[in-house]
Design a protein around this motif. Structure first.
Motif, PDB file in Angstrom:
ATOM      1  N   ASP A 107     -13.705 -26.474  51.087  1.00 11.98           N
ATOM      2  CA  ASP A 107     -13.146 -25.709  52.208  1.00 11.98           C
ATOM      3  C   ASP A 107     -14.238 -25.124  53.109  1.00 11.98           C
ATOM      4  O   ASP A 107     -14.153 -25.211  54.322  1.00 11.98           O
ATOM      5  N   TRP A 108     -15.255 -24.495  52.479  1.00 15.70           N
ATOM      6  CA  TRP A 108     -16.287 -23.854  53.305  1.00 15.70           C
ATOM      7  C   TRP A 108     -17.695 -23.854  52.700  1.00 15.70           C
ATOM      8  O   TRP A 108     -18.662 -23.564  53.392  1.00 15.70           O
ATOM      9  N   GLY A 109     -17.826 -24.207  51.406  1.00 15.67           N
ATOM     10  CA  GLY A 109     -19.139 -24.131  50.750  1.00 15.67           C
ATOM     11  C   GLY A 109     -20.174 -25.080  51.356  1.00 15.67           C
ATOM     12  O   GLY A 109     -21.324 -24.692  51.598  1.00 15.67           O
ATOM     13  N   ILE A 110     -19.778 -26.322  51.594  1.00 14.42           N
ATOM     14  CA  ILE A 110     -20.713 -27.295  52.180  1.00 14.42           C
ATOM     15  C   ILE A 110     -21.004 -26.934  53.632  1.00 14.42           C
ATOM     16  O   ILE A 110     -22.142 -27.041  54.100  1.00 14.42           O
ATOM     17  N   ALA A 111     -19.989 -26.434  54.339  1.00 11.14           N
ATOM     18  CA  ALA A 111     -20.201 -25.982  55.729  1.00 11.14           C
ATOM     19  C   ALA A 111     -21.212 -24.830  55.774  1.00 11.14           C
ATOM     20  O   ALA A 111     -22.093 -24.795  56.644  1.00 11.14           O
ATOM     21  N   ALA A 112     -21.112 -23.900  54.817  1.00 10.86           N
ATOM     22  CA  ALA A 112     -22.068 -22.777  54.761  1.00 10.86           C
ATOM     23  C   ALA A 112     -23.475 -23.294  54.474  1.00 10.86           C
ATOM     24  O   ALA A 112     -24.462 -22.831  55.060  1.00 10.86           O
ATOM     25  N   LEU A 113     -23.559 -24.277  53.586  1.00 11.54           N
ATOM     26  CA  LEU A 113     -24.866 -24.873  53.276  1.00 11.54           C
ATOM     27  C   LEU A 113     -25.456 -25.546  54.512  1.00 11.54           C
ATOM     28  O   LEU A 113     -26.650 -25.435  54.789  1.00 11.54           O
ATOM     29  N   GLU A 114     -24.612 -26.234  55.272  1.00 14.90           N
ATOM     30  CA  GLU A 114     -25.107 -26.889  56.497  1.00 14.90           C
ATOM     31  C   GLU A 114     -25.563 -25.854  57.521  1.00 14.90           C
ATOM     32  O   GLU A 114     -26.503 -26.099  58.278  1.00 14.90           O
ATOM     33  N   ARG A 115     -24.913 -24.689  57.532  1.00 18.90           N
ATOM     34  CA  ARG A 115     -25.372 -23.608  58.420  1.00 18.90           C
ATOM     35  C   ARG A 115     -26.767 -23.143  58.000  1.00 18.90           C
ATOM     36  O   ARG A 115     -27.608 -22.820  58.832  1.00 18.90           O
ATOM     37  N   ALA A 116     -27.022 -23.136  56.688  1.00 17.32           N
ATOM     38  CA  ALA A 116     -28.330 -22.704  56.174  1.00 17.32           C
ATOM     39  C   ALA A 116     -29.450 -23.671  56.569  1.00 17.32           C
ATOM     40  O   ALA A 116     -30.607 -23.268  56.681  1.00 17.32           O
ATOM     41  N   VAL A 117     -29.125 -24.947  56.762  1.00 18.36           N
ATOM     42  CA  VAL A 117     -30.171 -25.947  57.081  1.00 18.36           C
ATOM     43  C   VAL A 117     -30.227 -26.276  58.576  1.00 18.36           C
ATOM     44  O   VAL A 117     -31.028 -27.112  58.997  1.00 18.36           O
ATOM     45  N   GLU A 118     -29.392 -25.618  59.354  1.00 20.16           N
ATOM     46  CA  GLU A 118     -29.298 -25.917  60.792  1.00 20.16           C
ATOM     47  C   GLU A 118     -30.660 -25.875  61.488  1.00 20.16           C
ATOM     48  O   GLU A 118     -31.401 -24.903  61.343  1.00 20.16           O
ATOM     49  N   GLY A 119     -30.981 -26.929  62.222  1.00 15.68           N
ATOM     50  CA  GLY A 119     -32.199 -26.940  63.031  1.00 15.68           C
ATOM     51  C   GLY A 119     -33.479 -27.241  62.272  1.00 15.68           C
ATOM     52  O   GLY A 119     -34.568 -27.275  62.859  1.00 15.68           O
ATOM     53  N   LEU A 120     -33.395 -27.488  60.953  1.00 21.20           N
ATOM     54  CA  LEU A 120     -34.608 -27.787  60.180  1.00 21.20           C
ATOM     55  C   LEU A 120     -35.029 -29.240  60.391  1.00 21.20           C
ATOM     56  O   LEU A 120     -34.189 -30.134  60.458  1.00 21.20           O
ATOM     57  N   LYS A 121     -36.335 -29.459  60.481  1.00 24.17           N
ATOM     58  CA  LYS A 121     -36.857 -30.828  60.613  1.00 24.17           C
ATOM     59  C   LYS A 121     -37.422 -31.342  59.293  1.00 24.17           C
ATOM     60  O   LYS A 121     -37.581 -32.538  59.084  1.00 24.17           O
ATOM     61  N   CYS A 122     -37.751 -30.419  58.375  1.00 26.77           N
ATOM     62  CA  CYS A 122     -38.243 -30.848  57.060  1.00 26.77           C
ATOM     63  C   CYS A 122     -37.066 -31.397  56.261  1.00 26.77           C
ATOM     64  O   CYS A 122     -35.909 -31.280  56.669  1.00 26.77           O
ATOM     65  N   GLU A 123     -37.349 -31.995  55.106  1.00 27.20           N
ATOM     66  CA  GLU A 123     -36.269 -32.518  54.276  1.00 27.20           C
ATOM     67  C   GLU A 123     -35.532 -31.366  53.588  1.00 27.20           C
ATOM     68  O   GLU A 123     -36.132 -30.348  53.251  1.00 27.20           O
ATOM     69  N   THR A 124     -34.237 -31.555  53.385  1.00 28.24           N
ATOM     70  CA  THR A 124     -33.438 -30.531  52.718  1.00 28.24           C
ATOM     71  C   THR A 124     -32.782 -31.123  51.479  1.00 28.24           C
ATOM     72  O   THR A 124     -32.433 -32.304  51.445  1.00 28.24           O
ATOM     73  N   ALA A 125     -32.629 -30.296  50.456  1.00 31.01           N
ATOM     74  CA  ALA A 125     -32.028 -30.751  49.200  1.00 31.01           C
ATOM     75  C   ALA A 125     -31.026 -29.718  48.713  1.00 31.01           C
ATOM     76  O   ALA A 125     -31.166 -28.523  48.983  1.00 31.01           O
ATOM     77  N   VAL A 126     -30.007 -30.197  47.987  1.00 34.43           N
ATOM     78  CA  VAL A 126     -29.125 -29.273  47.276  1.00 34.43           C
ATOM     79  C   VAL A 126     -29.196 -29.635  45.795  1.00 34.43           C
ATOM     80  O   VAL A 126     -29.109 -30.802  45.425  1.00 34.43           O
ATOM     81  N   HIS A 127     -29.424 -28.610  44.967  1.00 37.61           N
ATOM     82  CA  HIS A 127     -29.561 -28.822  43.521  1.00 37.61           C
ATOM     83  C   HIS A 127     -28.299 -28.304  42.850  1.00 37.61           C
ATOM     84  O   HIS A 127     -27.979 -27.118  42.926  1.00 37.61           O
ATOM     85  N   ILE A 128     -27.561 -29.221  42.205  1.00 41.42           N
ATOM     86  CA  ILE A 128     -26.306 -28.849  41.534  1.00 41.42           C
ATOM     87  C   ILE A 128     -26.442 -29.226  40.065  1.00 41.42           C
ATOM     88  O   ILE A 128     -26.487 -30.403  39.718  1.00 41.42           O
ATOM     89  N   CYS A 129     -26.524 -28.211  39.207  1.00 40.21           N
ATOM     90  CA  CYS A 129     -26.769 -28.505  37.793  1.00 40.21           C
ATOM     91  C   CYS A 129     -25.716 -27.831  36.927  1.00 40.21           C
ATOM     92  O   CYS A 129     -24.806 -27.183  37.422  1.00 40.21           O
ATOM     93  N   TYR A 130     -25.877 -27.977  35.633  1.00 38.20           N
ATOM     94  CA  TYR A 130     -24.980 -27.332  34.673  1.00 38.20           C
ATOM     95  C   TYR A 130     -25.647 -26.110  34.052  1.00 38.20           C
ATOM     96  O   TYR A 130     -25.206 -25.606  33.028  1.00 38.20           O
ATOM     97  N   GLY A 131     -26.757 -25.667  34.636  1.00 44.15           N
ATOM     98  CA  GLY A 131     -27.360 -24.401  34.235  1.00 44.15           C
ATOM     99  C   GLY A 131     -28.485 -24.511  33.217  1.00 44.15           C
ATOM    100  O   GLY A 131     -28.705 -25.530  32.593  1.00 44.15           O
TER     101      GLY A 131
END
Length: 341
Positions: A191-215
């Motif tokens: 609903d909004w989590g990925i959209a919020a993440l995209e807001r966090a990376v807005e305008g960046l030219k370096c590479e971006t990563a999302v780390h999703i683990c089981y802890g």
């Protein structure tokens, strides 16, 4: 020439015993305040040296200057009261006493930029910096101000974007956002989590990563994993939308986990940071075991998009074990590189 199968660690490394209690999460600092800043930089330098000696290609700070991957960032923000605490259930798994959001959250100054500049000076290799993701940040707090998880996540996304832009300017090549909460709150993620993440990376030219683990390999997480059945299909819920997102790299847990490897097919086209080291055990993988995991991943991701990594951070392990695991990761990647050549 660009390295094929460049290795990296997902997040933290164990801290030296003189800085914090070994093999302990959230361990308090041992040094007095006037020595602490220098001590953290000394530990960062050691973490870099250990990675380079182990053959790690993309170097990070090992989170040596943070007590916790989320709260250390939040401590530097306005609007959060650390004295006033409430108990919440973290990721629907375990209770924790957390700080309270009492006012609008703002970032008065850069949090990690000075450390990132120091890291940049220590190596000419690519460097990666981890930040907490917006959804995981809100899951580690009690919100008494916004009264909306989405609204608070959006504010954090803006703040993270400010920090990320300064990290990029400091020479960081990959900025990674840690979002273990993506494995739990599937509806909110879409609903909004990925959209919020995209807001966090807005305008960046370096590479971006999302780390999703089981802890981390802590009891609450290992107990939770026992309830997940023979196949862990959590990624199936969020990968289709992540595949369409602007995030460059998706980091996931594969070693000794019950994640079906073919789920990687759902993020075809993305670079994939494949966790080939289990951080929930002190058994050091053999290079052959690492190579086996990477070969399996290569059925679903092109070789030029595969980034061998660890499942998660290694803070709860001993320094000797962590070093052995990094060496195994490098050696396993080298085996597969040789086969591809």
């Amino acid at each position: 020439m660009k390295t094929l199968l460049p290795t990296s660690i997902a997040g933290s490394l164990p801290k030296p015993a003189w800085l914090a209690q070994p093999e302990t999460l959230w361990s308090p600092w041992k040094l007095p305040e006037d020595e602490l800043a220098e001590g953290k930089l000394d530990a960062l330098r050691l973490a870099v040296q250990n990675q380079l000696l182990s053959g790690i290609d993309i170097v990070s700070d090992g989170e040596q200057s943070r007590q916790h991957f989320v709260t250390t960032f939040i401590e530097h923000l306005n609007g959060v009261d650390f004295e006033k605490r409430k108990t919440v259930k973290i990721r629907n798994r375990y209770d924790a006493s957390v700080p309270v959001v009492v006012d609008a959250v703002t970032r008065p100054e850069a949090v990690f930029v000075k450390d990132a500049k120091f890291l940049r000076q220590l190596t000419s290799q690519p460097i990666k910096w981890a930040l907490p993701g917006p959804m995981t940040m809100i899951d580690t707090l009690y919100d008494d101000h916004y009264k909306s998880r989405e609204a608070l996540a959006w504010e954090f996304a803006k703040i993270l974007n400010q920090e990320a832009k300064e990290l990029e300017a400091a020479g960081v090549d990959i900025i990674q956002f840690d979002e273990p909460a993506f494995n739990v709150f599937f509806d909110e993620v879409n609903d909004w989590g990925i959209a919020a993440l995209e807001r966090a990376v807005e305008g960046l030219k370096c590479e971006t990563a999302v780390h999703i683990c089981y802890g981390y390999g802590i009891k609450a997480n290992t107990e939770w994993k026992k309830t997940l059945g023979d196949e862990w299909r959590q990624y199936e819920s969020v990968f289709p939308k992540l595949q369409k997102s602007s995030i460059d790299i998706v980091s996931l847990e594969c070693q000794n986990s019950r994640v079906p490897m073919d789920l990687i097919e759902l993020i075809r086209g993305k670079k994939v940071m494949v966790g080939a080291i289990d951080v929930a055990t002190s058994t050091i993988e053999t290079p052959q075991e690492v190579a086996h995991t990477l070969r399996n991943a290569l059925k679903f991701v092109d070789a030029d998009k595969l980034y061998p990594s660890t499942n998660c951070g290694m803070t709860p392990l001993s320094r000797r074990i962590a070093a052995g695991k990094m060496q195994a990761l490098s050696a396993g990647a080298a085996i597969v590189r040789g086969e591809l050549a």
